[in-house]
Design a protein around this motif. Structure first.
Motif, PDB file in Angstrom:
ATOM      1  N   VAL A 218      40.554   8.748  -4.325  1.00  7.71           N
ATOM      2  CA  VAL A 218      40.673   7.642  -5.275  1.00  7.71           C
ATOM      3  C   VAL A 218      42.005   6.918  -5.058  1.00  7.71           C
ATOM      4  O   VAL A 218      42.946   7.475  -4.505  1.00  7.71           O
ATOM      5  N   PHE A 219      42.072   5.659  -5.521  1.00 11.05           N
ATOM      6  CA  PHE A 219      43.343   4.941  -5.529  1.00 11.05           C
ATOM      7  C   PHE A 219      44.269   5.491  -6.608  1.00 11.05           C
ATOM      8  O   PHE A 219      45.488   5.496  -6.448  1.00 11.05           O
ATOM      9  N   GLY A 220      43.684   5.932  -7.697  1.00 10.52           N
ATOM     10  CA  GLY A 220      44.484   6.461  -8.791  1.00 10.52           C
ATOM     11  C   GLY A 220      43.607   6.887  -9.939  1.00 10.52           C
ATOM     12  O   GLY A 220      42.446   6.497 -10.057  1.00 10.52           O
ATOM     13  N   VAL A 221      44.166   7.713 -10.834  1.00  8.33           N
ATOM     14  CA  VAL A 221      43.426   8.200 -11.992  1.00  8.33           C
ATOM     15  C   VAL A 221      44.408   8.540 -13.100  1.00  8.33           C
ATOM     16  O   VAL A 221      44.187   9.432 -13.902  1.00  8.33           O
ATOM     17  N   ASN A 222      45.495   7.765 -13.164  1.00  5.19           N
ATOM     18  CA  ASN A 222      46.537   7.994 -14.169  1.00  5.19           C
ATOM     19  C   ASN A 222      46.224   7.172 -15.415  1.00  5.19           C
ATOM     20  O   ASN A 222      46.268   5.940 -15.380  1.00  5.19           O
ATOM     21  N   PRO A 223      45.903   7.820 -16.545  1.00  4.04           N
ATOM     22  CA  PRO A 223      45.539   7.054 -17.747  1.00  4.04           C
ATOM     23  C   PRO A 223      46.660   6.172 -18.260  1.00  4.04           C
ATOM     24  O   PRO A 223      46.425   5.149 -18.890  1.00  4.04           O
ATOM     25  N   GLY A 224      47.923   6.510 -18.004  1.00  2.31           N
ATOM     26  CA  GLY A 224      49.047   5.708 -18.463  1.00  2.31           C
ATOM     27  C   GLY A 224      49.204   4.408 -17.720  1.00  2.31           C
ATOM     28  O   GLY A 224      49.937   3.523 -18.150  1.00  2.31           O
ATOM     29  N   ASP A 232      40.781   7.136 -21.434  1.00  2.00           N
ATOM     30  CA  ASP A 232      40.463   8.552 -21.393  1.00  2.00           C
ATOM     31  C   ASP A 232      39.823   8.908 -20.055  1.00  2.00           C
ATOM     32  O   ASP A 232      39.028   8.154 -19.500  1.00  2.00           O
ATOM     33  N   ASN A 233      40.202  10.064 -19.545  1.00  3.74           N
ATOM     34  CA  ASN A 233      39.574  10.600 -18.337  1.00  3.74           C
ATOM     35  C   ASN A 233      38.609  11.689 -18.766  1.00  3.74           C
ATOM     36  O   ASN A 233      39.012  12.821 -19.051  1.00  3.74           O
ATOM     37  N   LEU A 234      37.353  11.338 -18.820  1.00  2.41           N
ATOM     38  CA  LEU A 234      36.313  12.265 -19.252  1.00  2.41           C
ATOM     39  C   LEU A 234      35.558  12.790 -18.046  1.00  2.41           C
ATOM     40  O   LEU A 234      35.137  12.024 -17.179  1.00  2.41           O
ATOM     41  N   LEU A 235      35.382  14.100 -18.005  1.00  2.00           N
ATOM     42  CA  LEU A 235      34.627  14.738 -16.938  1.00  2.00           C
ATOM     43  C   LEU A 235      33.294  15.218 -17.498  1.00  2.00           C
ATOM     44  O   LEU A 235      33.248  16.089 -18.369  1.00  2.00           O
ATOM     45  N   GLU A 236      32.224  14.627 -17.022  1.00  2.00           N
ATOM     46  CA  GLU A 236      30.884  15.055 -17.399  1.00  2.00           C
ATOM     47  C   GLU A 236      30.360  16.000 -16.325  1.00  2.00           C
ATOM     48  O   GLU A 236      30.185  15.604 -15.165  1.00  2.00           O
ATOM     49  N   LEU A 253      39.971  15.297 -19.431  1.00  3.44           N
ATOM     50  CA  LEU A 253      41.044  15.600 -18.474  1.00  3.44           C
ATOM     51  C   LEU A 253      42.218  14.636 -18.646  1.00  3.44           C
ATOM     52  O   LEU A 253      43.076  14.536 -17.769  1.00  3.44           O
ATOM     53  N   THR A 254      42.262  13.937 -19.774  1.00  6.18           N
ATOM     54  CA  THR A 254      43.318  12.956 -20.003  1.00  6.18           C
ATOM     55  C   THR A 254      44.703  13.571 -19.934  1.00  6.18           C
ATOM     56  O   THR A 254      45.616  13.036 -19.294  1.00  6.18           O
ATOM     57  N   ASP A 255      44.881  14.705 -20.571  1.00  6.77           N
ATOM     58  CA  ASP A 255      46.187  15.374 -20.538  1.00  6.77           C
ATOM     59  C   ASP A 255      46.526  15.860 -19.136  1.00  6.77           C
ATOM     60  O   ASP A 255      47.700  15.886 -18.741  1.00  6.77           O
ATOM     61  N   VAL A 256      45.519  16.235 -18.380  1.00  6.23           N
ATOM     62  CA  VAL A 256      45.744  16.713 -17.016  1.00  6.23           C
ATOM     63  C   VAL A 256      46.262  15.584 -16.134  1.00  6.23           C
ATOM     64  O   VAL A 256      47.203  15.764 -15.346  1.00  6.23           O
ATOM     65  N   VAL A 282      39.114  23.650 -19.101  1.00  4.08           N
ATOM     66  CA  VAL A 282      40.116  23.590 -18.041  1.00  4.08           C
ATOM     67  C   VAL A 282      40.971  24.850 -18.121  1.00  4.08           C
ATOM     68  O   VAL A 282      41.529  25.163 -19.164  1.00  4.08           O
ATOM     69  N   THR A 283      41.086  25.570 -17.014  1.00  2.94           N
ATOM     70  CA  THR A 283      41.881  26.797 -17.017  1.00  2.94           C
ATOM     71  C   THR A 283      43.247  26.612 -16.357  1.00  2.94           C
ATOM     72  O   THR A 283      44.207  27.296 -16.727  1.00  2.94           O
ATOM     73  N   ASP A 284      43.354  25.691 -15.378  1.00  2.00           N
ATOM     74  CA  ASP A 284      44.647  25.509 -14.704  1.00  2.00           C
ATOM     75  C   ASP A 284      44.588  24.267 -13.827  1.00  2.00           C
ATOM     76  O   ASP A 284      43.504  23.765 -13.498  1.00  2.00           O
ATOM     77  N   TRP A 285      45.770  23.767 -13.434  1.00  2.00           N
ATOM     78  CA  TRP A 285      45.839  22.685 -12.446  1.00  2.00           C
ATOM     79  C   TRP A 285      47.223  22.661 -11.816  1.00  2.00           C
ATOM     80  O   TRP A 285      48.189  23.185 -12.366  1.00  2.00           O
ATOM     81  N   ILE A 286      47.307  22.050 -10.635  1.00  2.00           N
ATOM     82  CA  ILE A 286      48.573  21.931  -9.914  1.00  2.00           C
ATOM     83  C   ILE A 286      48.565  20.641  -9.118  1.00  2.00           C
ATOM     84  O   ILE A 286      47.513  20.213  -8.623  1.00  2.00           O
ATOM     85  N   THR A 287      49.729  19.979  -9.006  1.00  2.00           N
ATOM     86  CA  THR A 287      49.854  18.748  -8.233  1.00  2.00           C
ATOM     87  C   THR A 287      50.759  18.997  -7.031  1.00  2.00           C
ATOM     88  O   THR A 287      51.535  19.956  -7.001  1.00  2.00           O
ATOM     89  N   GLY A 288      50.663  18.130  -6.037  1.00  2.00           N
ATOM     90  CA  GLY A 288      51.498  18.263  -4.848  1.00  2.00           C
ATOM     91  C   GLY A 288      51.559  16.970  -4.072  1.00  2.00           C
ATOM     92  O   GLY A 288      50.776  16.046  -4.311  1.00  2.00           O
ATOM     93  N   GLN A 289      52.488  16.872  -3.135  1.00  2.00           N
ATOM     94  CA  GLN A 289      52.660  15.684  -2.312  1.00  2.00           C
ATOM     95  C   GLN A 289      51.928  15.784  -0.985  1.00  2.00           C
ATOM     96  O   GLN A 289      51.929  14.841  -0.202  1.00  2.00           O
TER      97      GLN A 289
END
Length: 295
Positions: A218-224, A232-236, A253-256, A282-289
């Motif tokens: 994706v190009f982006g998915v940042n709600p801010g 809102d980022n809703l996962l169905e 997944l908005t907070d994520v 949601v149990t966990d998540w991690i970001t990286g470059q």
């Protein structure tokens, strides 16, 4: 008398040519120089082949030029002014269009969108790389431009862990995610305000039968970064069983994704089976470059 006239005219022409070669560079003359364009692909994802062609746009208030080059290229006799140099790869990319390319402030890449059931959907972003740099062409000299093309695409990895004890056997897991940006700005080299749904499927892990994984480009998915109000980022999540049953559940997944500007993110979703349906959390998540990130 005729000879004197010829000498006078010739002398005047020489003076005019000399005036356009003065160090002061009078404004009423047009000067030219050369520009050597050397696209830098060292920031590409490891293991991927360099695109065959690179698009180069030289944009200035005076004149715009566009080229498509296969390697380092020397452009001869370019008007000696300051340019914004945009570099990207459009060759063989499907589902993406470009607009406002005559100005660096309005240049946009946009993914294909379509409407279904009252929703706007977009597609997965292709392997798109971009650069925006300055180029000043000096009269009678050769200027070197080395745009570093970097990935314009972020990767969202979603791992679905199926838990619970029932007689149901899962055959497939898919879903839809909202708040996906489908516009990209060359000025910002980032996503622009836009939001659509993206449908996706998953692949069952060969070693862990209860693990299904998805990869979204994706190009982006940042709600801010979406419009005036946060999107809102809703996962169905849609789960199918071997017996033909279908179950669905939605989780936010908005907070994520809030503040997500890294190159990649991996999200672990637990899908708990029960006799009456499924529960998703949601149990966990991690970001990286890096292009891929593991928990």
């Amino acid at each position: 008398m005729i000879r004197i006239l010829k000498i006078t005219i010739l002398s005047a022409c020489c003076l005019l040519l000399a005036a356009c070669s003065l160090v002061d560079f009078p404004e009423d003359c047009t000067y030219y120089g050369d520009a050597e364009i050397k696209p830098d692909w060292t920031a590409m994802d490891g293991g991927k082949a360099k695109p065959l062609l690179t698009d180069i746009y030289l944009l200035s208030p005076q004149q715009n030029y566009s080229y498509r080059i296969a390697s380092d290229t020397l452009l001869k006799d370019v008007p000696a002014v300051s340019y914004k140099a945009l570099a990207f790869n459009s060759h063989d990319l499907a589902g993406i269009s470009y607009s406002g390319m005559d100005c660096p402030n309005t240049a946009i890449a946009e993914l294909e969108t379509y409407e279904k059931n009252g929703r706007i959907y977009t597609i997965q972003a292709p392997a798109f790389y971009t650069a925006n740099t300055d180029l000043r062409v000096i009269p009678f000299e050769t200027a070197v431009c080395e745009p570093v093309l970097r990935p314009a695409v972020r990767r969202v990895y979603i791992d679905f862990m199926v838990t619970g004890s029932t007689d149901m056997e899962v055959s497939a897991i898919g879903g839809q995610l909202s708040g996906i940006a489908y516009r990209y700005g060359f000025k910002q080299l980032d996503e622009l305000e836009s939001a659509a749904w993206l449908a996706f499927t998953s692949i069952r892990n060969m070693e862990k039968e209860n693990l299904f994984s998805s990869a979204l480009n994706v190009f982006g998915v940042n709600p801010g970064k979406q419009a005036a109000g946060s999107i809102d980022n809703l996962l169905e999540v849609v789960l199918q069983t071997t017996g033909g049953g279908t179950f669905s559940e939605t989780v936010s997944l908005t907070d994520v994704f809030n503040g997500f500007t890294a190159r990649s993110i991996r999200i672990i979703i637990e899908v708990r089976l029960s006799a009456v349906g499924i529960e998703v959390s949601v149990t966990d998540w991690i970001t990286g470059q890096e292009s891929n990130v593991e928990l």
